[in-house]
Enzyme design. Sequence first.
Site, PDB file in Angstrom:
ATOM      1  N   ASP A  94       0.869  -1.172   0.000  1.00 39.51           N
ATOM      2  CA  ASP A  94       0.000   0.000   0.000  1.00 39.51           C
ATOM      3  C   ASP A  94       0.915   1.236   0.000  1.00 39.51           C
ATOM      4  O   ASP A  94       2.113   1.125   0.266  1.00 39.51           O
ATOM      5  CB  ASP A  94      -0.870  -0.057   1.266  1.00 39.51           C
ATOM      6  CG  ASP A  94      -1.762   1.150   1.403  1.00 39.51           C
ATOM      7  OD1 ASP A  94      -2.307   1.598   0.383  1.00 39.51           O
ATOM      8  OD2 ASP A  94      -1.913   1.660   2.523  1.00 39.51           O
ATOM      9  N   THR A  96      -0.256   4.921   1.220  1.00 38.18           N
ATOM     10  CA  THR A  96      -0.542   5.828   2.320  1.00 38.18           C
ATOM     11  C   THR A  96      -0.378   5.141   3.665  1.00 38.18           C
ATOM     12  O   THR A  96      -1.051   4.156   3.941  1.00 38.18           O
ATOM     13  CB  THR A  96      -1.979   6.370   2.203  1.00 38.18           C
ATOM     14  OG1 THR A  96      -2.177   6.806   0.863  1.00 38.18           O
ATOM     15  CG2 THR A  96      -2.213   7.516   3.153  1.00 38.18           C
ATOM     16  N   LYS A 146      -8.071  19.004 -13.218  1.00 36.34           N
ATOM     17  CA  LYS A 146      -6.737  18.991 -12.602  1.00 36.34           C
ATOM     18  C   LYS A 146      -6.262  20.386 -12.174  1.00 36.34           C
ATOM     19  O   LYS A 146      -5.074  20.672 -12.166  1.00 36.34           O
ATOM     20  CB  LYS A 146      -5.701  18.368 -13.550  1.00 36.34           C
ATOM     21  CG  LYS A 146      -5.884  16.879 -13.766  1.00 36.34           C
ATOM     22  CD  LYS A 146      -4.737  16.313 -14.581  1.00 36.34           C
ATOM     23  CE  LYS A 146      -4.758  14.809 -14.662  1.00 36.34           C
ATOM     24  NZ  LYS A 146      -5.974  14.223 -15.198  1.00 36.34           N
ATOM     25  N   ARG A 157       5.488  16.785  -5.564  1.00 40.49           N
ATOM     26  CA  ARG A 157       4.220  17.070  -6.245  1.00 40.49           C
ATOM     27  C   ARG A 157       4.276  18.536  -6.656  1.00 40.49           C
ATOM     28  O   ARG A 157       4.368  19.421  -5.799  1.00 40.49           O
ATOM     29  CB  ARG A 157       3.049  16.868  -5.296  1.00 40.49           C
ATOM     30  CG  ARG A 157       2.930  15.464  -4.768  1.00 40.49           C
ATOM     31  CD  ARG A 157       1.614  15.328  -4.056  1.00 40.49           C
ATOM     32  NE  ARG A 157       1.583  14.122  -3.248  1.00 40.49           N
ATOM     33  CZ  ARG A 157       0.520  13.717  -2.594  1.00 40.49           C
ATOM     34  NH1 ARG A 157      -0.587  14.408  -2.644  1.00 40.49           N
ATOM     35  NH2 ARG A 157       0.552  12.618  -1.876  1.00 40.49           N
ATOM     36  N   GLY A 169      -5.216   3.395  -3.317  1.00 43.19           N
ATOM     37  CA  GLY A 169      -6.503   3.996  -3.685  1.00 43.19           C
ATOM     38  C   GLY A 169      -6.352   5.449  -4.060  1.00 43.19           C
ATOM     39  O   GLY A 169      -7.322   6.110  -4.440  1.00 43.19           O
ATOM     40  N   ARG A 197      -5.996   4.272  -7.664  1.00 43.26           N
ATOM     41  CA  ARG A 197      -7.463   4.259  -7.602  1.00 43.26           C
ATOM     42  C   ARG A 197      -7.969   2.811  -7.516  1.00 43.26           C
ATOM     43  O   ARG A 197      -8.924   2.412  -8.170  1.00 43.26           O
ATOM     44  CB  ARG A 197      -8.089   4.940  -8.827  1.00 43.26           C
ATOM     45  CG  ARG A 197      -7.534   6.298  -9.190  1.00 43.26           C
ATOM     46  CD  ARG A 197      -7.888   7.375  -8.201  1.00 43.26           C
ATOM     47  NE  ARG A 197      -9.301   7.704  -8.179  1.00 43.26           N
ATOM     48  CZ  ARG A 197      -9.897   8.379  -7.196  1.00 43.26           C
ATOM     49  NH1 ARG A 197      -9.178   8.789  -6.170  1.00 43.26           N
ATOM     50  NH2 ARG A 197     -11.165   8.658  -7.227  1.00 43.26           N
ATOM     51  N   LYS A 248      -7.381  -5.029  -5.056  1.00 43.37           N
ATOM     52  CA  LYS A 248      -6.042  -5.349  -4.542  1.00 43.37           C
ATOM     53  C   LYS A 248      -5.915  -6.854  -4.338  1.00 43.37           C
ATOM     54  O   LYS A 248      -4.905  -7.462  -4.704  1.00 43.37           O
ATOM     55  CB  LYS A 248      -5.790  -4.621  -3.217  1.00 43.37           C
ATOM     56  CG  LYS A 248      -5.658  -3.111  -3.335  1.00 43.37           C
ATOM     57  CD  LYS A 248      -5.338  -2.489  -1.979  1.00 43.37           C
ATOM     58  CE  LYS A 248      -5.147  -0.989  -2.087  1.00 43.37           C
ATOM     59  NZ  LYS A 248      -4.724  -0.384  -0.806  1.00 43.37           N
ATOM     60  N   ASP A 258      -1.368  -1.028   5.958  1.00 50.93           N
ATOM     61  CA  ASP A 258      -1.596  -0.564   7.331  1.00 50.93           C
ATOM     62  C   ASP A 258      -3.059  -0.286   7.628  1.00 50.93           C
ATOM     63  O   ASP A 258      -3.411  -0.008   8.769  1.00 50.93           O
ATOM     64  CB  ASP A 258      -0.782   0.714   7.594  1.00 50.93           C
ATOM     65  CG  ASP A 258      -1.389   1.919   6.895  1.00 50.93           C
ATOM     66  OD1 ASP A 258      -1.494   2.987   7.506  1.00 50.93           O
ATOM     67  OD2 ASP A 258      -1.778   1.782   5.719  1.00 50.93           O
ATOM     68  N   ASN A 301      -8.508  -0.973   4.400  1.00 49.07           N
ATOM     69  CA  ASN A 301      -8.672  -1.243   2.959  1.00 49.07           C
ATOM     70  C   ASN A 301      -7.603  -2.198   2.419  1.00 49.07           C
ATOM     71  O   ASN A 301      -7.647  -2.579   1.254  1.00 49.07           O
ATOM     72  CB  ASN A 301      -8.661   0.077   2.169  1.00 49.07           C
ATOM     73  CG  ASN A 301      -7.371   0.854   2.361  1.00 49.07           C
ATOM     74  OD1 ASN A 301      -6.801   0.860   3.446  1.00 49.07           O
ATOM     75  ND2 ASN A 301      -6.905   1.501   1.325  1.00 49.07           N
TER      76      ASN A 301
END
Length: 1028
Positions: free
Chosen positions: A363, A365, A530, A578, A659, A740, A746, A766, A769
């Site tokens: 994962d 996040t 965006k 970013r 996600g 996403r 997954k 963690d 999800n």
Amino acid sequence: SICGSVIEIRFLGCCGWSRCCGMGDFRPRTVWLGHPEKREQRYPRNVINNQKYNFFTFLPGVLFNQFKYFFNLYFLLLACSQFVNELRLGALYTYWVPLGFVLIITIVREAVEEVRCFLRDKEVNSQIYSKLSTRGENKRLKLYMIFLRTSEKNGSCFLRTDQLDGETDWKLRLPVSCTQRLPTAADLLQIRSYVYAEEPNIDIHNFIGTFTREDGDPPVNESLSIENTLWASTVIASGTVVGVVVYTGKELRSVMNTSNPRHKIGLFDLEVNCLTKILFGALVVVSLVMVALQHFAGRWYLQIFRFLLLFSNIVPISLRVNLDMGKMVFSWMIRKDSKIPGTVVRASTIPEQLGRISYLLTDKTGTLTQNEMVFRRLHLGTVAYGMDSMDEVQSHVFSAYTQVNTEAKNSSTPSHDLPTSRAPAATKVRKTISSRVHEAVKAIALVHNVTPVYESNGVTDQAEAEQHYEDTCRVYQASSPDEVSLVQWTESVGLTLVGRDQSSMQLRTPSGQILNFTILQIFPFTYESKRMGIIVRDETTGEITFYMKGADVVMAGIVQYNDWLEEECGNMAREGLRVLVVAKKSLTEEQYQDFEARYVQAKLSVHDRSLKVATVIESLEMEMELLCLTGVEDQLQADVRPTLEILRNAGIKVWMLTGDKLETATCTAKNAHLVTRNQDIHVFRPVTTRGEAHLELNAFRRKHDCALVISGDSLEVCLKFYEYEFMELACQCPAVVCCRCAPTQKAQIVRLLQERTGKLTCAVGDGGNDVSMIQEADCGVGVEGKEGKQASLAADFSVSQFKHLGRLLMVHGRNSYKRSAALSQFVIHRSLCISTMQAVFSSVFYFASVPLYQGFLIIGYSTIYTMFPVFSLVLDKDVKSEVAMLYPELYKDLLKGRPLSFKTFLIWVLISIYQGSIIMYGALLLFESEFVHIVAISFTSLILTELLMVALTVQTWHWLMIVAELLSLACYIASLVFLHEFIDVYFIATLSFVWKVTAITLVSCLPLYILKYLRRRFSPPSYSKLTS
């Protein structure tokens, strides 16, 4: 049941996701506020259950899982056969004691794990909610509710949903408008109202329902969508909320997106099972050969059974128990390793799986990243400011505002915000760096959707903090952590966002002056556009400015021509930042009024509304002045980069399943060096049809050594039409990023990797999800983070940080696998030796089905005489843990499964046949007069050979190994006193016995020692080069 409860909510007892009354299908429901007695059906209890068994299924379940292994079933049948007189070969205890010991060890181990799991679940399930409310506690919701009212002034609240969908953005939620207007929360129970909710389903992005108030005049009927819901597994960011519960227990969407825990059987266990089947085949062949050599005389079919029992040692019963005890030792070593503190082993049956992982699915996040955004860079084209030069930005902002204030005092005319913008001619003059920095900072402080919220801190209460803009009480709320980091940065350089509501914003300058801005229009960020924009009026000067920020791909065509934007965006993106492009455009009052009229008109149109609105906004988005680029970094967890590099060098391919948004996922992949600097990234274009998927796969096929980035929707289309082709291409990639991704997706990816490649997978996550993915993988690792323990509780192994994964695999995984392989082969060797001796003995004595060793000798051989030295192999290691971490390439050797293969198995079989034959023929040649002398010579030689073979196999001596060898020898010598029934004690004391045993033992072991020396000398294994 608690559906329909508004305020008083409690987690009920522990019972699993069982549906009450055995009801089957999910159904829509009508829930009356405050009147649970009006419910039409019963609902599941709100508990979690990670146990594999319950009280009634424990014993049958454990026994079934044991006897589905071929050799456990074989030994059960063997032990049962001893109740038949014609087949009995000795005392019953020689067969039942070993089998009973194996089963007791297994049942105790499983019981301990189940009790631990029950206690963990009970701790979570006994949480009590006196009120479903939270203020600043960030308490995680455990129920699915309809949002009725909030204490927030703006009548809305934010949810953090990262545990449900993996997205880092916060979601805005709105209460039901007619309940929000009620004077107090207690009035909710006085009105006559109900909620209609659709049947529970797996979709976490949609909801359909209605809220009806019957006692209104006229009755109120409001439609409910996802915006009116508070999901389970989410966190309420601020204020107090009141809701009505509509789904609980297994009807929660977070639960429907997870799979049931399965009983995992290791690949190593399956391989050992396969080898025992081969041994069983050999046992049948040997028995048939013996009967054939008797020319099938007499009741030959009974003789076959007697030979099967006689040679039953060929399939070693002690193998299972040795391996199970070995796994318990490996699990204990992992828990006690001080270099990876806090690591928990929840599935002690599969530690050796960690030594053969080919694919790691992680994962993003909270696992790779901390989900804490930090502002890293401000780029103005000619000059860039990094973390070390932020004090310069601070001084520019300070000087700009002190200059403004000084001029304001010296002039009677109204002051302008910017010293450079007072005279029309000034715009033509090249702006100073100071004013450009100030403009950029001001734009960043204005173009966002962040709201400052004030909370009491024990010293100052909320109202006072709000009135005086108290810094210590202020918390920023926004739908995205990026936005918060930008606003926090402007605060750190002197321009602070202190207030905001629907129509205005307040900034505080370094000198403490409050600047007021009216929000005229706001254009929120969408995945399609965006970008986001805002039109504000400066209350001091009356100036109207349109500010905009967005991704470089869309902003490049909106800003005025420049020669540095593309290059600098690329440079910053390569660093894993970013990047956002910030621009502005000044508007006159007439220009704005014209725009507003067209904008309102477009919003009122019925046909093609969104297209018309977008066209009107785009009329403003032209020739905007480029102000700056901002670079924000999602802080990685400690040592993520070196850990990923270790995994890559070990031959493990890493896939990131998240996600989160595509841009965010790509930035993190670069930042974490999941994608190396010299690798290209192929971003798989969004596809919706078979044709589009075909074209895009062909485009991807032409790329070489290229990382793949694909979204969940496109992935679904590819898997639907071109599953085989897509997986073949994806498996060749050095790294894959899926963004996403829904939780079930997954798990699907993990399953496909297992089916298509046949390789072992490890999933790391963690959050709630990630549970499906963790349970589906061959090894599931939960990272215990800030986001609760749901993933950690469902995982096979739990670590406190991602960096501990390197040591868990490279050191413990590798050692567990190599030790298990050595242990299993040695136990097989021990059994084959004695079986070979029995075969030679029977052949010499006219193929009689008479046992060579009786009663205690046969049990003692595989227990007290050899058990401790053989089991001490679980302490052996070929290299030190530091070397294993320094050279992860050593791990790559294990992926081919060489420590336990048909080749190594055959070598050990040949060694066993050689040694068994030498010992038996030697004893038959050298015995003098009595049969008991054969038993004494051969059995003593056999014990000494086993002890010497353990010494030959050991690579690094441990003091416990030496103790085990000496203890076993002492036990044998001491037990000779009691074995006069089987062994002539007076013969053992003679010199003749000593030289015969010594000669036989040397002939059986010395050639193997010489071969080992020659192999190490001329063809050393890779690890020996490092140890030397």
